[in-house]
Design an enzyme around this catalytic site. Structure first.
Site, PDB file in Angstrom:
ATOM      1  N   TYR A  33       0.836  -1.198   0.000  1.00 33.73           N
ATOM      2  CA  TYR A  33       0.000   0.000   0.000  1.00 33.73           C
ATOM      3  C   TYR A  33       0.866   1.241   0.000  1.00 33.73           C
ATOM      4  O   TYR A  33       2.074   1.175   0.231  1.00 33.73           O
ATOM      5  CB  TYR A  33      -0.953   0.007   1.202  1.00 33.73           C
ATOM      6  CG  TYR A  33      -0.288   0.303   2.532  1.00 33.73           C
ATOM      7  CD1 TYR A  33       0.501  -0.652   3.168  1.00 33.73           C
ATOM      8  CD2 TYR A  33      -0.434   1.541   3.143  1.00 33.73           C
ATOM      9  CE1 TYR A  33       1.111  -0.364   4.378  1.00 33.73           C
ATOM     10  CE2 TYR A  33       0.164   1.830   4.361  1.00 33.73           C
ATOM     11  CZ  TYR A  33       0.940   0.871   4.969  1.00 33.73           C
ATOM     12  OH  TYR A  33       1.549   1.147   6.169  1.00 33.73           O
ATOM     13  N   LYS A 149       6.549  -1.856   1.974  1.00 33.48           N
ATOM     14  CA  LYS A 149       5.322  -1.314   2.593  1.00 33.48           C
ATOM     15  C   LYS A 149       4.165  -2.284   2.345  1.00 33.48           C
ATOM     16  O   LYS A 149       3.281  -2.031   1.523  1.00 33.48           O
ATOM     17  CB  LYS A 149       5.039   0.092   2.037  1.00 33.48           C
ATOM     18  CG  LYS A 149       4.115   0.919   2.930  1.00 33.48           C
ATOM     19  CD  LYS A 149       4.168   2.381   2.543  1.00 33.48           C
ATOM     20  CE  LYS A 149       3.078   3.223   3.176  1.00 33.48           C
ATOM     21  NZ  LYS A 149       3.222   3.447   4.611  1.00 33.48           N
ATOM     22  N   GLU A 181      12.021   2.585  14.509  1.00 34.01           N
ATOM     23  CA  GLU A 181      11.103   3.620  14.004  1.00 34.01           C
ATOM     24  C   GLU A 181       9.816   3.553  14.806  1.00 34.01           C
ATOM     25  O   GLU A 181       9.705   2.781  15.758  1.00 34.01           O
ATOM     26  CB  GLU A 181      10.832   3.420  12.510  1.00 34.01           C
ATOM     27  CG  GLU A 181      10.189   2.082  12.196  1.00 34.01           C
ATOM     28  CD  GLU A 181       9.909   1.870  10.713  1.00 34.01           C
ATOM     29  OE1 GLU A 181       9.700   2.847   9.973  1.00 34.01           O
ATOM     30  OE2 GLU A 181       9.887   0.688  10.300  1.00 34.01           O
ATOM     31  N   LEU A 206      10.998   1.269   7.452  1.00 35.64           N
ATOM     32  CA  LEU A 206      10.409   1.691   6.190  1.00 35.64           C
ATOM     33  C   LEU A 206      11.087   3.006   5.797  1.00 35.64           C
ATOM     34  O   LEU A 206      11.173   3.921   6.631  1.00 35.64           O
ATOM     35  CB  LEU A 206       8.894   1.909   6.362  1.00 35.64           C
ATOM     36  CG  LEU A 206       8.225   2.372   5.074  1.00 35.64           C
ATOM     37  CD1 LEU A 206       8.081   1.207   4.090  1.00 35.64           C
ATOM     38  CD2 LEU A 206       6.861   2.975   5.350  1.00 35.64           C
TER      39      LEU A 206
END
Ligand SMILES: Cc1ncc(COP(=O)(O)O)c(C=O)c1O
Length: 293
Positions: A33, A149, A181, A206
């Site tokens: 996505y 992702k 993260e 990411l």
């Protein structure tokens, strides 16, 4: 306000929009996505989001389900149908519908594409940024390729929920003692030397598009960016902290595990970077895409 979704070539009422129960996204989280922001009908960080989408697909041996201009035209049409100018657009592509087997379906299986749009309230985001947010650190329980992702976000959801239940806005995920993260953002600290520190790119994070643009903005302002992992203890001693994401832009972090960061208020570096990011995106936002019906 109308709520319309795009599903496999059709614009449908969001309430009725659906995919097949044998969609591999539903069965296996076999899909990717993107989330991008459009302000006044213009994409922010357009190339970055489309480039990352192509990369995520290619890491799963998939290709773009339509050309970039076609995708942009569909998004523009979706915004028009939803009567939105400021919107968060969600694009999901899965390996399509096939009898449930782990191995890939036969060649020629058509990927599924779903696009939705929801209003984005920049003023609400500004208000949140003026207060700053708290984060809670916890173990990073995700798989070893979070640079892709994918729609497989269960550990992220569990982490975010745990943070929210503890009264924090975001979870900071910790692997081998280092913050990788956030559950849905990249994590940054500012040390006593004024250096901006954030985890390097690799399979453990990411590669945020906002992160990438924020690095560019910081360097243009002669701020030093150091891409290296940092510990929770280092974060707690930091002068400032912040997170970046397309949905949050640059968002000051004012507490970590309930302890104030620096003065406990949004710091000057995060605020300057946020202003620079907003200025840059609004100045160089992509052209308004032409809608198709
Ligand atoms: C795990 C994770 N890291 C980082 C980000 C930030 O990426 P971007 O700046 O491209 O929104 C996100 C955004 O959803 C995310 O889910």
């Amino acid at each position: 306000m109308p709520r319309v979704a795009y599903v496999n070539g059709r614009y449908e009422s969001l309430a009725d929009a659906a995919v097949n129960v044998e969609d591999r996204g539903y069965q296996f989280a076999d899909g990717i996505y993107e989330v991008c922001l459009l302000v006044d009908g213009r994409f922010w960080d357009e190339d970055g989001h489309f480039d990352r989408m192509e990369r995520s697909l290619s890491e799963l041996s998939m290709s773009m389900p339509m050309s970039r201009p076609a995708l942009k035209a569909v998004i523009a049409a979706l915004l028009r149908k939803n009567r939105l100018k400021n919107a968060l657009v969600y694009v999901q592509v899965t390996r399509g519908v096939a009898a449930r087997n782990h191995a890939f379906p036969p060649d020629g299986t058509v990927p599924s594409i779903v696009i939705t749009a929801k209003p984005y309230n920049l003023a609400a985001n500004e208000a949140l940024a003026s207060r700053g947010v708290g984060v809670l650190t916890m173990s990073d329980q995700r798989w070893a390729r979070v640079d892709i992702k994918t729609v497989s976000l269960l550990p992220n959801c569990l982490a975010k929920q745990a943070a929210r239940e503890a009264g924090a806005f975001e979870a900071w995920l910790v692997r081998d003692g280092k913050v990788t993260e956030g559950a849905s953002s990249n994590a940054w600290i500012v040390n006593g030397k004024g250096e901006l520190i954030t985890h390097p790119l690799g399979h453990e994070i990411l590669g945020g598009i906002t992160r990438q643009t924020a690095i560019r903005c910081a360097e243009e302002m002669q701020m030093k960016v150091v891409e290296r992992a940092f510990t929770v203890a280092e974060a707690q001693r930091a002068h400032e902290a912040f997170i970046t994401a397309a949905t949050l832009l640059v968002m000051p972090v004012v507490s970590i595990d309930g302890r104030p960061v620096g003065s406990g208020k949004p710091g000057p570096v995060a605020q300057r970077l946020r202003e620079a990011y907003l200025r840059r995106c609004s100045e160089i936002a992509g052209e308004r895409p032409r809608a198709i019906a």
